[in-house]
Design a protein around this motif. Structure first.
Motif, PDB file in Angstrom:
ATOM      1  N   THR A  39     -16.076 -17.012 -42.294  1.00  0.00           N
ATOM      2  CA  THR A  39     -17.396 -17.451 -41.835  1.00  0.00           C
ATOM      3  C   THR A  39     -17.274 -18.023 -40.430  1.00  0.00           C
ATOM      4  O   THR A  39     -16.189 -18.449 -39.998  1.00  0.00           O
ATOM      5  CB  THR A  39     -17.984 -18.528 -42.762  1.00  0.00           C
ATOM      6  OG1 THR A  39     -17.189 -19.729 -42.643  1.00  0.00           O
ATOM      7  CG2 THR A  39     -18.002 -18.054 -44.203  1.00  0.00           C
ATOM      8  N   THR A  40     -18.402 -18.058 -39.735  1.00  0.00           N
ATOM      9  CA  THR A  40     -18.394 -18.646 -38.395  1.00  0.00           C
ATOM     10  C   THR A  40     -18.063 -20.135 -38.464  1.00  0.00           C
ATOM     11  O   THR A  40     -17.427 -20.668 -37.546  1.00  0.00           O
ATOM     12  CB  THR A  40     -19.751 -18.449 -37.698  1.00  0.00           C
ATOM     13  OG1 THR A  40     -20.807 -18.907 -38.558  1.00  0.00           O
ATOM     14  CG2 THR A  40     -19.978 -16.987 -37.356  1.00  0.00           C
ATOM     15  N   TYR A  55     -21.669 -21.010 -31.080  1.00  0.00           N
ATOM     16  CA  TYR A  55     -22.770 -20.072 -30.849  1.00  0.00           C
ATOM     17  C   TYR A  55     -23.103 -19.906 -29.367  1.00  0.00           C
ATOM     18  O   TYR A  55     -23.798 -18.960 -28.996  1.00  0.00           O
ATOM     19  CB  TYR A  55     -24.008 -20.522 -31.617  1.00  0.00           C
ATOM     20  CG  TYR A  55     -23.902 -20.335 -33.111  1.00  0.00           C
ATOM     21  CD1 TYR A  55     -23.163 -19.283 -33.652  1.00  0.00           C
ATOM     22  CD2 TYR A  55     -24.533 -21.217 -33.985  1.00  0.00           C
ATOM     23  CE1 TYR A  55     -23.056 -19.116 -35.020  1.00  0.00           C
ATOM     24  CE2 TYR A  55     -24.435 -21.049 -35.358  1.00  0.00           C
ATOM     25  CZ  TYR A  55     -23.690 -19.999 -35.874  1.00  0.00           C
ATOM     26  OH  TYR A  55     -23.592 -19.832 -37.231  1.00  0.00           O
ATOM     27  N   LEU A  56     -22.604 -20.800 -28.532  1.00  0.00           N
ATOM     28  CA  LEU A  56     -22.779 -20.616 -27.092  1.00  0.00           C
ATOM     29  C   LEU A  56     -21.905 -19.473 -26.573  1.00  0.00           C
ATOM     30  O   LEU A  56     -22.190 -18.893 -25.525  1.00  0.00           O
ATOM     31  CB  LEU A  56     -22.415 -21.903 -26.339  1.00  0.00           C
ATOM     32  CG  LEU A  56     -23.319 -23.113 -26.590  1.00  0.00           C
ATOM     33  CD1 LEU A  56     -22.763 -24.330 -25.867  1.00  0.00           C
ATOM     34  CD2 LEU A  56     -24.753 -22.822 -26.135  1.00  0.00           C
ATOM     35  N   THR A  60     -23.043 -14.386 -33.300  1.00  0.00           N
ATOM     36  CA  THR A  60     -22.838 -13.843 -34.643  1.00  0.00           C
ATOM     37  C   THR A  60     -21.354 -13.633 -34.896  1.00  0.00           C
ATOM     38  O   THR A  60     -20.539 -13.600 -33.963  1.00  0.00           O
ATOM     39  CB  THR A  60     -23.556 -12.493 -34.830  1.00  0.00           C
ATOM     40  OG1 THR A  60     -22.933 -11.515 -33.973  1.00  0.00           O
ATOM     41  CG2 THR A  60     -25.036 -12.594 -34.498  1.00  0.00           C
ATOM     42  N   LYS A  61     -21.017 -13.453 -36.166  1.00  0.00           N
ATOM     43  CA  LYS A  61     -19.627 -13.156 -36.513  1.00  0.00           C
ATOM     44  C   LYS A  61     -19.202 -11.807 -35.941  1.00  0.00           C
ATOM     45  O   LYS A  61     -18.050 -11.635 -35.521  1.00  0.00           O
ATOM     46  CB  LYS A  61     -19.457 -13.171 -38.038  1.00  0.00           C
ATOM     47  CG  LYS A  61     -18.029 -12.992 -38.494  1.00  0.00           C
ATOM     48  CD  LYS A  61     -17.857 -13.339 -39.954  1.00  0.00           C
ATOM     49  CE  LYS A  61     -18.667 -12.469 -40.875  1.00  0.00           C
ATOM     50  NZ  LYS A  61     -18.337 -12.692 -42.297  1.00  0.00           N
ATOM     51  N   GLU A 120     -19.795  -1.484 -35.000  1.00  0.00           N
ATOM     52  CA  GLU A 120     -20.632  -2.347 -34.174  1.00  0.00           C
ATOM     53  C   GLU A 120     -20.815  -1.763 -32.771  1.00  0.00           C
ATOM     54  O   GLU A 120     -21.901  -1.869 -32.186  1.00  0.00           O
ATOM     55  CB  GLU A 120     -20.027  -3.746 -34.085  1.00  0.00           C
ATOM     56  CG  GLU A 120     -20.153  -4.564 -35.356  1.00  0.00           C
ATOM     57  CD  GLU A 120     -21.585  -4.967 -35.654  1.00  0.00           C
ATOM     58  OE1 GLU A 120     -22.391  -5.053 -34.705  1.00  0.00           O
ATOM     59  OE2 GLU A 120     -21.901  -5.201 -36.829  1.00  0.00           O
ATOM     60  N   LEU A 121     -19.773  -1.155 -32.236  1.00  0.00           N
ATOM     61  CA  LEU A 121     -19.902  -0.560 -30.903  1.00  0.00           C
ATOM     62  C   LEU A 121     -20.883   0.611 -30.916  1.00  0.00           C
ATOM     63  O   LEU A 121     -21.682   0.773 -29.987  1.00  0.00           O
ATOM     64  CB  LEU A 121     -18.539  -0.068 -30.395  1.00  0.00           C
ATOM     65  CG  LEU A 121     -17.496  -1.129 -30.045  1.00  0.00           C
ATOM     66  CD1 LEU A 121     -16.293  -0.466 -29.377  1.00  0.00           C
ATOM     67  CD2 LEU A 121     -18.072  -2.209 -29.135  1.00  0.00           C
ATOM     68  N   VAL A 122     -20.828   1.418 -31.970  1.00  0.00           N
ATOM     69  CA  VAL A 122     -21.679   2.610 -32.043  1.00  0.00           C
ATOM     70  C   VAL A 122     -23.124   2.245 -32.365  1.00  0.00           C
ATOM     71  O   VAL A 122     -24.059   2.789 -31.756  1.00  0.00           O
ATOM     72  CB  VAL A 122     -21.135   3.596 -33.093  1.00  0.00           C
ATOM     73  CG1 VAL A 122     -22.114   4.744 -33.308  1.00  0.00           C
ATOM     74  CG2 VAL A 122     -19.779   4.143 -32.637  1.00  0.00           C
ATOM     75  N   PHE A 123     -23.324   1.321 -33.301  1.00  0.00           N
ATOM     76  CA  PHE A 123     -24.667   1.070 -33.810  1.00  0.00           C
ATOM     77  C   PHE A 123     -25.276  -0.252 -33.350  1.00  0.00           C
ATOM     78  O   PHE A 123     -26.452  -0.512 -33.603  1.00  0.00           O
ATOM     79  CB  PHE A 123     -24.664   1.120 -35.344  1.00  0.00           C
ATOM     80  CG  PHE A 123     -24.288   2.470 -35.887  1.00  0.00           C
ATOM     81  CD1 PHE A 123     -25.193   3.522 -35.836  1.00  0.00           C
ATOM     82  CD2 PHE A 123     -23.031   2.694 -36.432  1.00  0.00           C
ATOM     83  CE1 PHE A 123     -24.851   4.774 -36.331  1.00  0.00           C
ATOM     84  CE2 PHE A 123     -22.680   3.947 -36.926  1.00  0.00           C
ATOM     85  CZ  PHE A 123     -23.588   4.982 -36.877  1.00  0.00           C
TER      86      PHE A 123
END
Length: 207
Positions: A39-40, A55-56, A60-61, A120-123
């Motif tokens: 988790t973050t 978060y700065l 998001t994770k 994540e890179l693609v979508f």
């Protein structure tokens, strides 16, 4: 004037130090448990920063993962380009395989992380800074493959660019598809070699 600059310098150094702590914490936790098992808040605790501070740097994770993986991806491409430089004279196939070998190892080092990163890179949003950096790295890999192929006088620049795009698609599928998850890196690389060789042969350039 110099005194006016000093606080800015200190703030920037402090920000960089926090970013490095966050990166180190995320890298360690993701390597141990995979992105899905972290988790973050755990990353923030490990980095000894408040969750709002984290978060700065990454909202998001997924962004945290991309930050970490971009560093690894860049290093793998550097290693591959160096290896390709000394094997390219053995033909385009060997040069391409030398280039992508460390990339395959990087993506598969922690399979869940690698699959999530590429997804994540693609979508993901291509305007997000970390994704934009990752996409630039992907373009660098593709360009490196194209330049290796262009060394073959039978492959012009346009065809080299197209073939490089096909080869990067092969890499993406071979390193993320569920059917390949339990194969070794060597087995995956061997399969990629066969596909690249077939692609070059269909183009009229037997490797």
């Amino acid at each position: 004037m110099r005194d006016a600059r000093m606080p800015i310098g200190r703030r920037e150094r402090a920000k960089q130090h926090k970013r490095e702590r966050i990166m180190a914490a995320a890298r360690e936790l993701f390597a141990k448990r995979g992105v899905g098992g972290v988790t973050t808040q755990e990353v923030a605790d490990r980095a000894d920063v408040a969750i709002g501070t984290l978060y700065l740097y990454a909202t998001t994770k997924a962004e945290l993962l991309i930050m970490v993986q971009n560093q690894k991806f860049a290093a793998a491409i550097d290693t591959g380009l160096a290896a390709a430089a000394v094997t390219a004279e053995r033909g385009p196939l060997e040069g391409v395989i030398a280039l992508i070998r460390p990339v395959v190892a990087c993506v598969r080092e922690q399979v869940e992380n690698g699959r999530t990163y590429l997804h994540e890179l693609v979508f993901g949003d291509p305007s997000e800074p970390y994704r934009r950096e990752g996409l630039a790295l992907s373009a660098r890999l593709e360009d490196g493959i194209a330049r290796l192929l262009s060394r073959d006088e039978r492959i012009d620049a346009g065809d080299a660019a197209t073939l490089a795009r096909v080869i990067t698609a092969i890499i993406h599928i071979s390193t993320t598809a569920t059917v390949y998850l339990h194969r070794s890196d060597d087995a995956v690389l061997s399969d990629i070699r066969e596909q690249v060789q077939a692609t070059l042969s269909l183009h009229g350039n037997p490797a």
